[in-house]
Motif scaffolding. Structure first.
Motif, PDB file in Angstrom:
ATOM      1  N   VAL A 155       0.694  -1.188   0.214  1.00  0.00           N
ATOM      2  CA  VAL A 155       0.048   0.049   0.066  1.00  0.00           C
ATOM      3  C   VAL A 155       1.011   1.283  -0.066  1.00  0.00           C
ATOM      4  N   SER A 156       0.430   2.354   0.264  1.00  0.00           N
ATOM      5  CA  SER A 156       0.970   3.567   0.067  1.00  0.00           C
ATOM      6  C   SER A 156       2.455   3.589   0.768  1.00  0.00           C
ATOM      7  N   GLU A 157       2.404   3.199   2.136  1.00  0.00           N
ATOM      8  CA  GLU A 157       3.790   3.307   2.703  1.00  0.00           C
ATOM      9  C   GLU A 157       4.077   1.965   3.787  1.00  0.00           C
ATOM     10  N   TYR A 158       3.222   0.975   3.320  1.00  0.00           N
ATOM     11  CA  TYR A 158       3.453  -0.367   4.032  1.00  0.00           C
ATOM     12  C   TYR A 158       3.535  -1.539   3.027  1.00  0.00           C
ATOM     13  N   THR A 159       4.004  -2.666   3.916  1.00  0.00           N
ATOM     14  CA  THR A 159       3.827  -3.656   2.848  1.00  0.00           C
ATOM     15  C   THR A 159       3.257  -4.905   3.983  1.00  0.00           C
ATOM     16  N   TYR A 160       2.264  -5.457   3.413  1.00  0.00           N
ATOM     17  CA  TYR A 160       1.446  -6.442   4.164  1.00  0.00           C
ATOM     18  C   TYR A 160       1.819  -7.815   3.814  1.00  0.00           C
ATOM     19  N   ILE A 161       2.346  -8.645   4.671  1.00  0.00           N
ATOM     20  CA  ILE A 161       2.809 -10.007   3.994  1.00  0.00           C
ATOM     21  C   ILE A 161       2.014 -11.224   4.931  1.00  0.00           C
ATOM     22  N   THR A 215       7.547  -0.422   3.671  1.00  0.00           N
ATOM     23  CA  THR A 215       7.616  -0.816   2.479  1.00  0.00           C
ATOM     24  C   THR A 215       9.058  -1.450   2.049  1.00  0.00           C
ATOM     25  N   THR A 216       8.842  -2.919   1.523  1.00  0.00           N
ATOM     26  CA  THR A 216      10.025  -3.459   1.384  1.00  0.00           C
ATOM     27  C   THR A 216       9.791  -4.684   0.008  1.00  0.00           C
ATOM     28  N   ASN A 217      10.942  -4.914  -0.494  1.00  0.00           N
ATOM     29  CA  ASN A 217      10.670  -5.685  -1.828  1.00  0.00           C
ATOM     30  C   ASN A 217      10.816  -6.964  -1.718  1.00  0.00           C
ATOM     31  N   ILE A 218       9.916  -7.554  -0.997  1.00  0.00           N
ATOM     32  CA  ILE A 218       9.787  -9.055  -0.461  1.00  0.00           C
ATOM     33  C   ILE A 218       8.767  -9.700  -1.533  1.00  0.00           C
ATOM     34  N   LYS A 219       9.299 -10.914  -2.006  1.00  0.00           N
ATOM     35  CA  LYS A 219       8.250 -11.351  -3.212  1.00  0.00           C
ATOM     36  C   LYS A 219       7.862 -12.918  -2.483  1.00  0.00           C
ATOM     37  N   VAL A 220       6.686 -13.405  -3.001  1.00  0.00           N
ATOM     38  CA  VAL A 220       6.413 -14.618  -2.480  1.00  0.00           C
ATOM     39  C   VAL A 220       7.161 -15.808  -2.592  1.00  0.00           C
ATOM     40  N   GLY A 221       7.116 -16.361  -1.637  1.00  0.00           N
ATOM     41  CA  GLY A 221       8.365 -17.519  -1.700  1.00  0.00           C
ATOM     42  C   GLY A 221       9.730 -17.098  -0.858  1.00  0.00           C
ATOM     43  N   GLU A 222       9.821 -15.927  -0.795  1.00  0.00           N
ATOM     44  CA  GLU A 222      11.153 -15.636  -0.114  1.00  0.00           C
ATOM     45  C   GLU A 222      11.256 -15.561   1.572  1.00  0.00           C
ATOM     46  N   THR A 223      12.149 -15.879   2.178  1.00  0.00           N
ATOM     47  CA  THR A 223      12.345 -15.785   3.526  1.00  0.00           C
ATOM     48  C   THR A 223      12.658 -14.212   3.990  1.00  0.00           C
ATOM     49  N   PHE A 224      12.079 -13.934   4.955  1.00  0.00           N
ATOM     50  CA  PHE A 224      12.420 -12.601   5.629  1.00  0.00           C
ATOM     51  C   PHE A 224      12.602 -12.692   7.126  1.00  0.00           C
ATOM     52  N   TYR A 225      13.087 -11.800   7.932  1.00  0.00           N
ATOM     53  CA  TYR A 225      13.121 -11.969   9.391  1.00  0.00           C
ATOM     54  C   TYR A 225      12.583 -10.445   9.925  1.00  0.00           C
ATOM     55  N   TYR A 226      12.074 -10.603  11.229  1.00  0.00           N
ATOM     56  CA  TYR A 226      11.725  -9.617  12.019  1.00  0.00           C
ATOM     57  C   TYR A 226      11.994  -9.909  13.494  1.00  0.00           C
ATOM     58  N   ASP A 227      12.098  -8.675  14.321  1.00  0.00           N
ATOM     59  CA  ASP A 227      12.185  -9.061  15.873  1.00  0.00           C
ATOM     60  C   ASP A 227      11.047  -8.375  16.560  1.00  0.00           C
ATOM     61  N   PHE A 271      -8.285  -7.564   9.263  1.00  0.00           N
ATOM     62  CA  PHE A 271      -7.463  -8.843   9.679  1.00  0.00           C
ATOM     63  C   PHE A 271      -7.802  -9.164  11.210  1.00  0.00           C
ATOM     64  N   GLU A 272      -7.863 -10.406  11.646  1.00  0.00           N
ATOM     65  CA  GLU A 272      -8.133 -10.713  12.898  1.00  0.00           C
ATOM     66  C   GLU A 272      -7.023 -10.440  13.720  1.00  0.00           C
ATOM     67  N   MET A 273      -5.764 -10.403  13.142  1.00  0.00           N
ATOM     68  CA  MET A 273      -4.678 -10.149  13.798  1.00  0.00           C
ATOM     69  C   MET A 273      -3.311  -9.616  12.966  1.00  0.00           C
ATOM     70  N   VAL A 274      -2.732  -8.550  13.190  1.00  0.00           N
ATOM     71  CA  VAL A 274      -1.672  -8.195  12.299  1.00  0.00           C
ATOM     72  C   VAL A 274      -0.468  -7.927  13.232  1.00  0.00           C
ATOM     73  N   TYR A 275       0.754  -8.253  12.968  1.00  0.00           N
ATOM     74  CA  TYR A 275       1.778  -7.859  13.727  1.00  0.00           C
ATOM     75  C   TYR A 275       2.609  -6.749  13.009  1.00  0.00           C
ATOM     76  N   PHE A 276       2.565  -5.754  13.528  1.00  0.00           N
ATOM     77  CA  PHE A 276       3.268  -4.459  12.744  1.00  0.00           C
ATOM     78  C   PHE A 276       4.538  -4.553  13.624  1.00  0.00           C
ATOM     79  N   VAL A 277       5.667  -4.673  12.475  1.00  0.00           N
ATOM     80  CA  VAL A 277       7.005  -4.739  12.947  1.00  0.00           C
ATOM     81  C   VAL A 277       7.768  -3.377  12.572  1.00  0.00           C
ATOM     82  N   GLU A 278       8.896  -3.352  13.417  1.00  0.00           N
ATOM     83  CA  GLU A 278       9.846  -2.269  13.318  1.00  0.00           C
ATOM     84  C   GLU A 278      10.595  -2.168  11.827  1.00  0.00           C
ATOM     85  N   HIS A 279      11.091  -3.214  11.270  1.00  0.00           N
ATOM     86  CA  HIS A 279      11.400  -3.463  10.112  1.00  0.00           C
ATOM     87  C   HIS A 279      11.435  -4.890   9.748  1.00  0.00           C
ATOM     88  N   ILE A 280      11.630  -5.020   8.330  1.00  0.00           N
ATOM     89  CA  ILE A 280      11.777  -6.298   7.776  1.00  0.00           C
ATOM     90  C   ILE A 280      13.202  -6.695   7.091  1.00  0.00           C
TER      91      ILE A 280
END
Length: 235
Positions: free
Chosen positions: A42-48, A63-75, A92-101
């Protein structure tokens, strides 16, 4: 503030919450490894929609350039139950907003940068562009320079400022998050974050009145050196 949860922030996060949504911050330092199953920008977020140890969860971050099938990390993350995104027209029943991906574990260790020229006026990472703006204060308003120069004196006081909206993130934690600039600056800081229920558009010149709060920490890395809270728009 791009980003607050932004919030920015935060983002301080671009999405909308239902009324009386309960938020819970998780400060765990555990690193989460997730495989992307579905990705929306979306305008300034990526939902995964991610798969973590056999369980699916929705994650939102800058916003991050993550594609379907790729592995990513967050804390660090902030739980947002019953979260409605207007841009996606989805609840969404639940969304985890993360500091960065990050696409690597090592990427989670990069240092955080502070300053009001960063989205979220605190510990956000996306630079806010300084606009060519020149708005003079009136008898009833103060400039951003005046506020930043004397922020301790203004702490917990109601102030009125006039500026141009440079960023607008609607309906996060039941308020709209805006950034304003008036052309003034102090020690290289020129952008101010404001929360309000008023609806505005980027480019609007607005007069806002609200309470000054210093060192505001919403958790999950959304920290603000200074923020104007619960502001009203003065017509």
């Amino acid at each position: 503030m791009k980003y607050y949860l932004s919030i920015a922030l935060f983002g301080l996060l671009l999405v909308s919450c239902k009324n009386e949504t309960k938020t819970e911050a998780s400060n765990t330092s555990d690193v989460h490894k997730v495989i992307a199953q579905e990705v929306y920008h979306v305008s300034e977020y990526t939902y995964i929609r991610g798969l973590e140890e056999g369980s699916e969860k929705w994650i939102a971050g800058p916003t991050t350039n993550i594609k379907v099938g790729e592995t990513f990390y967050y804390d660090k993350s902030m739980e947002m139950p019953n979260f409605q995104s207007k841009e996606l027209n989805k609840t969404f029943e639940m969304v985890y907003f993360v500091e960065h991906i990050s696409q690597t574990k090592e990427g989670l260790d990069r240092p955080m940068v502070s300053g009001t020229n960063m989205t979220g006026t605190g510990s956000q990472r996306t630079t806010v562009e300084r606009k060519d703006i020149k708005i003079e204060a009136s008898e009833s308003t103060i400039t951003i320079e005046e506020l930043l120069k004397n922020k301790e004196a203004y702490n917990n006081k109601v102030v009125r400022l006039k500026g141009e909206v440079t960023k607008y993130n609607p309906a996060i934690m039941n308020v709209n998050w805006i950034h304003i600039q008036d052309g003034s600056e102090f020690n290289g800081e020129f952008d101010l974050t404001v929360t309000t229920t008023a609806e505005v558009r980027v480019g609007d010149v607005v007069t806002v009145e609200g309470k000054v709060t210093l060192n505001k920490d919403f958790g999950a890395g959304y920290k603000y050196d200074i923020i104007i809270e619960n502001a009203t728009r003065i017509k």
